[in-house]
Design an enzyme around this catalytic site. Structure first.
Site, PDB file in Angstrom:
ATOM      1  N   GLU A  35       6.090   1.448  -2.478  1.00 22.93           N
ATOM      2  CA  GLU A  35       6.013   2.783  -3.266  1.00 22.93           C
ATOM      3  C   GLU A  35       7.127   3.183  -3.755  1.00 22.93           C
ATOM      4  O   GLU A  35       7.529   4.565  -3.596  1.00 22.93           O
ATOM      5  CB  GLU A  35       4.959   3.647  -2.506  1.00 22.93           C
ATOM      6  CG  GLU A  35       4.277   4.611  -3.533  1.00 22.93           C
ATOM      7  CD  GLU A  35       3.397   5.481  -2.875  1.00 22.93           C
ATOM      8  OE1 GLU A  35       2.465   6.253  -3.551  1.00 22.93           O
ATOM      9  OE2 GLU A  35       3.033   5.533  -1.750  1.00 22.93           O
ATOM     10  N   TYR A 124       2.493  -3.850  -0.227  1.00 30.73           N
ATOM     11  CA  TYR A 124       1.886  -2.415  -0.431  1.00 30.73           C
ATOM     12  C   TYR A 124       0.464  -2.865  -1.062  1.00 30.73           C
ATOM     13  O   TYR A 124       0.197  -2.920  -1.997  1.00 30.73           O
ATOM     14  CB  TYR A 124       2.752  -1.714  -1.442  1.00 30.73           C
ATOM     15  CG  TYR A 124       2.112  -0.393  -1.919  1.00 30.73           C
ATOM     16  CD1 TYR A 124       1.751   0.246  -0.850  1.00 30.73           C
ATOM     17  CD2 TYR A 124       2.305   0.147  -2.899  1.00 30.73           C
ATOM     18  CE1 TYR A 124       1.194   1.612  -1.130  1.00 30.73           C
ATOM     19  CE2 TYR A 124       1.726   1.302  -3.477  1.00 30.73           C
ATOM     20  CZ  TYR A 124       1.215   2.067  -2.334  1.00 30.73           C
ATOM     21  OH  TYR A 124       0.627   3.219  -2.707  1.00 30.73           O
ATOM     22  N   ASP A 160       2.693  -0.975   3.991  1.00 27.23           N
ATOM     23  CA  ASP A 160       1.679  -0.159   3.994  1.00 27.23           C
ATOM     24  C   ASP A 160       0.300  -0.550   3.822  1.00 27.23           C
ATOM     25  O   ASP A 160       0.259  -1.008   2.758  1.00 27.23           O
ATOM     26  CB  ASP A 160       2.095   1.112   2.902  1.00 27.23           C
ATOM     27  CG  ASP A 160       1.012   2.007   3.003  1.00 27.23           C
ATOM     28  OD1 ASP A 160       0.018   2.074   3.707  1.00 27.23           O
ATOM     29  OD2 ASP A 160       0.994   2.923   2.151  1.00 27.23           O
ATOM     30  N   ASN A 162      -2.461   0.749   4.341  1.00 25.83           N
ATOM     31  CA  ASN A 162      -3.593   1.590   3.900  1.00 25.83           C
ATOM     32  C   ASN A 162      -5.020   1.468   4.924  1.00 25.83           C
ATOM     33  O   ASN A 162      -5.998   1.459   4.480  1.00 25.83           O
ATOM     34  CB  ASN A 162      -4.003   1.525   2.591  1.00 25.83           C
ATOM     35  CG  ASN A 162      -3.104   2.636   1.751  1.00 25.83           C
ATOM     36  OD1 ASN A 162      -2.776   3.781   2.378  1.00 25.83           O
ATOM     37  ND2 ASN A 162      -2.391   2.277   0.854  1.00 25.83           N
ATOM     38  N   ASP A 261       5.883  11.122   3.127  1.00 28.50           N
ATOM     39  CA  ASP A 261       5.126  11.439   4.099  1.00 28.50           C
ATOM     40  C   ASP A 261       4.597  10.502   5.031  1.00 28.50           C
ATOM     41  O   ASP A 261       3.773  10.485   5.852  1.00 28.50           O
ATOM     42  CB  ASP A 261       3.704  11.737   3.219  1.00 28.50           C
ATOM     43  CG  ASP A 261       3.238  10.563   2.256  1.00 28.50           C
ATOM     44  OD1 ASP A 261       4.248   9.762   1.800  1.00 28.50           O
ATOM     45  OD2 ASP A 261       2.114  10.679   1.587  1.00 28.50           O
TER      46      ASP A 261
END
Length: 276
Positions: A35, A124, A160, A162, A261
């Protein structure tokens, strides 16, 4: 080898918060960022255009401390969206900016570097809130891509995902059972990565540890522990290792840093470069 996986949620904001200093001080062998959220020109300016002043009283500039890294950019074609980047001390023998015939996109989601017989895949995975079908197709392609790589390479897949794999990997499993990140179809797909022989480095070392790699920006501003429990947190960032015994995983941590984050996942792996 010390390798870092980190969703930085925008390279501009992360560097303003001190990301470059973190990279320099940790001095890892490989950094895999997700990201990036900037085009290649802007990303290069940020990573390669930083002069470092020797002291407050000297005008002479030193070299960029990141000059010791080879830099691989895969920022995608959509401004301010997705993108991956790798910094590596070890010169890659080959670089892939997609998953060959397994997957193609213009979002810069997958970058692989090859160092002899080692393949490091920086991925990602799409968020499934609005693109669940797209996410599942990407995951299926990634799984097949990794299986193919494993035939001739030791594979490290980071990124990541998710996906919070099990109930221990998020703070509110009951509330999230119908929410992308913890859907049965997503968790079942992650099972397939483990069944394919990929080791979750953090969970291998810490089978019962409750620790998370994502929390909201708001939660960081709440210092009261009781109040902070009201914020949902997930472990959705992984370093997966193939082919080798888990004994090669010496350390895996997720330090609570402020640059995103997400938190970085940092693994120290032993006897990796020459392993088959």
């Amino acid at each position: 080898m010390k390798i870092v996986s980190y969703n930085i949620n925008g390279i501009r904001s992360a560097t303003k918060a001190g990301l470059l200093e973190f990279i320099d001080e940790l001095d890892a062998d490989v950094y895999c960022f997700q990201e990036v959220r900037a085009n290649e020109t802007i990303t290069k300016q940020i990573i390669e255009g930083q002069d470092v002043q020797i002291s407050l009283f000297e005008s002479e500039k030193s070299k960029n401390p990141l000059d010791r890294y080879y830099k691989i950019y895969n920022c995608g074609d959509i401004a301010g969206y997705a993108g991956t980047m790798i910094l590596t001390k070890i010169k890659p023998s080959k670089i892939s900016y997609d998953m060959n015939d397994f997957w193609h996109d213009n979002e810069g989601r997958t970058t692989t570097i090859f160092i002899d017989n080692l393949a490091i895949v920086n991925a990602y995975i799409p968020n499934g809130n609005s693109r669940l079908e797209f996410k599942m197709k990407y995951l299926e392609a990634l799984l097949n891509y990794l299986k193919n790589l494993k035939q001739n390479h030791t594979v490290i897949c980071v990124g990541d995902f998710n996906i919070a794999h099990n109930e221990i990997d998020l703070t509110n499993p009951k509330e999230c059972k119908n929410k992308s990140v913890f859907l049965p179809i997503e968790r079942s797909m992650f099972d397939k990565f483990i069944e394919a022989g990929l080791i979750d480095c953090f969970r291998y070392l810490y089978p019962q540890k409750e620790e998370y790699s994502w929390r909201s920006y708001r939660s960081r501003q709440v210092t009261d522990i009781k109040s902070n429990r009201n914020f949902w947190k997930y472990r959705i960032d992984y370093i997966l290792l193939s082919s080798l015994s888990g004994h090669n995983i010496k350390e895996c941590e997720m330090p609570d840093l402020v640059y995103s984050d997400h938190l970085p996942v940092i693994a120290t792996l032993d006897k990796i470069n020459n392993a088959k």
